[in-house]
Motif scaffolding. Structure first.
Motif, PDB file in Angstrom:
ATOM      1  N   SER A  16       0.654  -1.263  -0.137  1.00  0.00           N
ATOM      2  CA  SER A  16      -0.076  -0.086   0.005  1.00  0.00           C
ATOM      3  C   SER A  16       0.941   1.161   0.017  1.00  0.00           C
ATOM      4  O   SER A  16       1.701   1.175   0.898  1.00  0.00           O
ATOM      5  CB  SER A  16      -0.996  -0.091   1.018  1.00  0.00           C
ATOM      6  OG  SER A  16      -1.705   1.180   1.628  1.00  0.00           O
ATOM      7  N   ALA A  17       0.736   2.046  -0.927  1.00  0.00           N
ATOM      8  CA  ALA A  17       1.296   3.476  -1.097  1.00  0.00           C
ATOM      9  C   ALA A  17       0.241   4.659  -1.131  1.00  0.00           C
ATOM     10  O   ALA A  17      -0.348   4.670  -2.349  1.00  0.00           O
ATOM     11  CB  ALA A  17       2.419   3.536  -2.272  1.00  0.00           C
ATOM     12  N   ALA A  18      -0.024   5.090   0.147  1.00  0.00           N
ATOM     13  CA  ALA A  18      -0.964   6.082   0.204  1.00  0.00           C
ATOM     14  C   ALA A  18      -0.560   7.324   0.815  1.00  0.00           C
ATOM     15  O   ALA A  18       0.047   7.265   2.199  1.00  0.00           O
ATOM     16  CB  ALA A  18      -2.105   5.480   0.855  1.00  0.00           C
ATOM     17  N   VAL A  19      -1.183   8.301   0.432  1.00  0.00           N
ATOM     18  CA  VAL A  19      -0.645   9.705   0.798  1.00  0.00           C
ATOM     19  C   VAL A  19      -1.778  10.451   1.325  1.00  0.00           C
ATOM     20  O   VAL A  19      -3.141  10.204   0.685  1.00  0.00           O
ATOM     21  CB  VAL A  19       0.352  10.332   0.194  1.00  0.00           C
ATOM     22  CG1 VAL A  19       1.646   9.632   0.118  1.00  0.00           C
ATOM     23  CG2 VAL A  19      -0.306  10.882  -1.061  1.00  0.00           C
ATOM     24  N   VAL A  20      -1.964  11.306   2.256  1.00  0.00           N
ATOM     25  CA  VAL A  20      -2.756  12.381   2.637  1.00  0.00           C
ATOM     26  C   VAL A  20      -2.186  13.740   2.412  1.00  0.00           C
ATOM     27  O   VAL A  20      -1.178  14.230   2.653  1.00  0.00           O
ATOM     28  CB  VAL A  20      -3.232  12.383   4.115  1.00  0.00           C
ATOM     29  CG1 VAL A  20      -4.314  13.328   4.442  1.00  0.00           C
ATOM     30  CG2 VAL A  20      -3.692  10.722   4.369  1.00  0.00           C
ATOM     31  N   LEU A  21      -2.788  14.645   1.679  1.00  0.00           N
ATOM     32  CA  LEU A  21      -2.612  16.091   1.317  1.00  0.00           C
ATOM     33  C   LEU A  21      -3.416  16.778   2.254  1.00  0.00           C
ATOM     34  O   LEU A  21      -4.623  16.776   2.274  1.00  0.00           O
ATOM     35  CB  LEU A  21      -2.438  16.208  -0.011  1.00  0.00           C
ATOM     36  CG  LEU A  21      -2.401  17.769  -0.629  1.00  0.00           C
ATOM     37  CD1 LEU A  21      -0.756  18.043  -0.163  1.00  0.00           C
ATOM     38  CD2 LEU A  21      -2.591  17.888  -2.285  1.00  0.00           C
ATOM     39  N   ASP A  22      -2.597  17.726   2.991  1.00  0.00           N
ATOM     40  CA  ASP A  22      -3.657  18.747   3.699  1.00  0.00           C
ATOM     41  C   ASP A  22      -2.858  19.934   3.654  1.00  0.00           C
ATOM     42  O   ASP A  22      -1.759  20.406   2.916  1.00  0.00           O
ATOM     43  CB  ASP A  22      -3.750  18.291   5.329  1.00  0.00           C
ATOM     44  CG  ASP A  22      -2.243  18.160   5.951  1.00  0.00           C
ATOM     45  OD1 ASP A  22      -1.274  18.385   5.554  1.00  0.00           O
ATOM     46  OD2 ASP A  22      -2.772  17.259   7.164  1.00  0.00           O
ATOM     47  N   ASP A  23      -2.997  21.011   4.492  1.00  0.00           N
ATOM     48  CA  ASP A  23      -2.468  22.482   4.575  1.00  0.00           C
ATOM     49  C   ASP A  23      -0.982  22.217   4.919  1.00  0.00           C
ATOM     50  O   ASP A  23      -0.180  23.045   4.487  1.00  0.00           O
ATOM     51  CB  ASP A  23      -3.008  23.030   5.794  1.00  0.00           C
ATOM     52  CG  ASP A  23      -4.563  23.648   5.524  1.00  0.00           C
ATOM     53  OD1 ASP A  23      -4.642  24.081   4.187  1.00  0.00           O
ATOM     54  OD2 ASP A  23      -5.250  23.582   6.353  1.00  0.00           O
ATOM     55  N   ALA A  24      -0.630  21.408   5.635  1.00  0.00           N
ATOM     56  CA  ALA A  24       0.749  21.192   6.215  1.00  0.00           C
ATOM     57  C   ALA A  24       1.603  20.413   5.045  1.00  0.00           C
ATOM     58  O   ALA A  24       2.955  20.441   5.287  1.00  0.00           O
ATOM     59  CB  ALA A  24       0.782  20.364   7.410  1.00  0.00           C
ATOM     60  N   GLY A  25       1.108  19.627   4.276  1.00  0.00           N
ATOM     61  CA  GLY A  25       1.896  18.957   3.183  1.00  0.00           C
ATOM     62  C   GLY A  25       1.334  17.602   2.968  1.00  0.00           C
ATOM     63  O   GLY A  25       0.192  17.296   3.224  1.00  0.00           O
ATOM     64  N   LEU A  26       2.291  16.616   2.461  1.00  0.00           N
ATOM     65  CA  LEU A  26       2.077  15.197   2.408  1.00  0.00           C
ATOM     66  C   LEU A  26       2.310  14.396   3.638  1.00  0.00           C
ATOM     67  O   LEU A  26       3.281  14.582   4.021  1.00  0.00           O
ATOM     68  CB  LEU A  26       2.672  14.719   1.081  1.00  0.00           C
ATOM     69  CG  LEU A  26       2.324  15.047  -0.196  1.00  0.00           C
ATOM     70  CD1 LEU A  26       3.230  14.388  -1.537  1.00  0.00           C
ATOM     71  CD2 LEU A  26       0.840  14.302  -0.502  1.00  0.00           C
ATOM     72  N   HIS A  27       1.480  13.323   3.806  1.00  0.00           N
ATOM     73  CA  HIS A  27       1.699  12.420   5.050  1.00  0.00           C
ATOM     74  C   HIS A  27       1.425  11.232   4.490  1.00  0.00           C
ATOM     75  O   HIS A  27       0.648  11.058   3.585  1.00  0.00           O
ATOM     76  CB  HIS A  27       0.901  12.841   6.210  1.00  0.00           C
ATOM     77  CG  HIS A  27       0.894  14.368   6.618  1.00  0.00           C
ATOM     78  ND1 HIS A  27       1.947  14.915   7.206  1.00  0.00           N
ATOM     79  CD2 HIS A  27       0.051  15.224   6.145  1.00  0.00           C
ATOM     80  CE1 HIS A  27       1.485  15.995   7.297  1.00  0.00           C
ATOM     81  NE2 HIS A  27       0.520  16.457   6.753  1.00  0.00           N
ATOM     82  N   GLN A  28       2.199  10.304   4.882  1.00  0.00           N
ATOM     83  CA  GLN A  28       1.786   8.703   4.627  1.00  0.00           C
ATOM     84  C   GLN A  28       0.474   8.442   5.354  1.00  0.00           C
ATOM     85  O   GLN A  28       0.342   8.624   6.620  1.00  0.00           O
ATOM     86  CB  GLN A  28       2.979   7.890   5.086  1.00  0.00           C
ATOM     87  CG  GLN A  28       2.594   6.397   4.608  1.00  0.00           C
ATOM     88  CD  GLN A  28       3.728   5.255   4.737  1.00  0.00           C
ATOM     89  OE1 GLN A  28       4.638   5.594   5.568  1.00  0.00           O
ATOM     90  NE2 GLN A  28       3.761   4.193   4.173  1.00  0.00           N
ATOM     91  N   GLN A  29      -0.358   7.907   4.700  1.00  0.00           N
ATOM     92  CA  GLN A  29      -1.732   7.673   5.397  1.00  0.00           C
ATOM     93  C   GLN A  29      -1.604   6.287   6.174  1.00  0.00           C
ATOM     94  O   GLN A  29      -0.959   5.223   5.724  1.00  0.00           O
ATOM     95  CB  GLN A  29      -2.790   7.260   4.108  1.00  0.00           C
ATOM     96  CG  GLN A  29      -4.164   6.883   4.400  1.00  0.00           C
ATOM     97  CD  GLN A  29      -5.155   6.813   3.529  1.00  0.00           C
ATOM     98  OE1 GLN A  29      -4.882   6.148   2.271  1.00  0.00           O
ATOM     99  NE2 GLN A  29      -6.309   7.489   3.694  1.00  0.00           N
TER     100      GLN A  29
END
Length: 164
Positions: free
Chosen positions: A147-160
């Motif tokens: 699984s390669a999943a990321v979350v994008l928010d105000d602070a940047g990219l994070h691994q889900q």
């Protein structure tokens, strides 16, 4: 004449008994998608008009525009007395998309997100290096799923975080 009849009866009984034994656990015949999944958080998604991802792993890079779709959360509907359980999907304000890859391994992957903001300006370029997660959603006997999943928010990219 009695011996062939007895032999036939024994063979028939043996095959019936073996058919009643519990079978090994079956693994689903589902192919793994080699991709990077992205979720844009509900708080950040109104600011994102378009999203472009670039993923590099093992010396190979893939990039492209990501079609963003409305995301949802599962709402538990409970279980019946017979043990049948259900859930329903409810929109949660996120946006989700996928960048398909030629291959996905357990080695580090670098994902870069860029795009266009809702006001027409450029989104900040965000980069994250991480290792895909190995999951065993159907048990270890069925093999791992990467699984390669990321979350994008105000602070940047994070691994889900892994869901299983």
């Amino acid at each position: 004449m009695r011996k062939p009849g007895l032999l036939l009866a024994l063979l028939t009984t043996a095959s019936l008994v073996s058919a009643c034994e519990p079978a090994g656990s079956a693994c689903p015949a589902i192919a793994q998608a080699t991709a990077v999944a992205v979720t844009v958080t509900a708080g950040y998604s109104p600011r994102v008009a378009t999203l472009h991802l670039r993923a590099c792993q093992d010396g190979a890079c893939t990039e492209g525009g990501v079609e963003l779709r409305p995301g949802s959360s599962s709402i538990d509907q409970g279980c019946s007395p017979e043990g049948a359980c259900s859930a329903t999907a409810s929109p949660d304000g996120t946006k989700v998309g996928t960048l398909m890859l030629a291959a996905l391994t357990e080695s580090p992957i670098t994902v870069t997100a860029s795009g266009t903001a809702a006001d027409g300006g450029a989104l900040p370029v965000r980069t994250l290096e991480f290792r895909p997660k190995a999951l065993y959603p159907f048990g270890e006997q069925c093999g791992k799923v990467l699984s390669a999943a990321v979350v994008l928010d105000d602070a940047g990219l994070h691994q889900q975080p892994a869901s299983r």
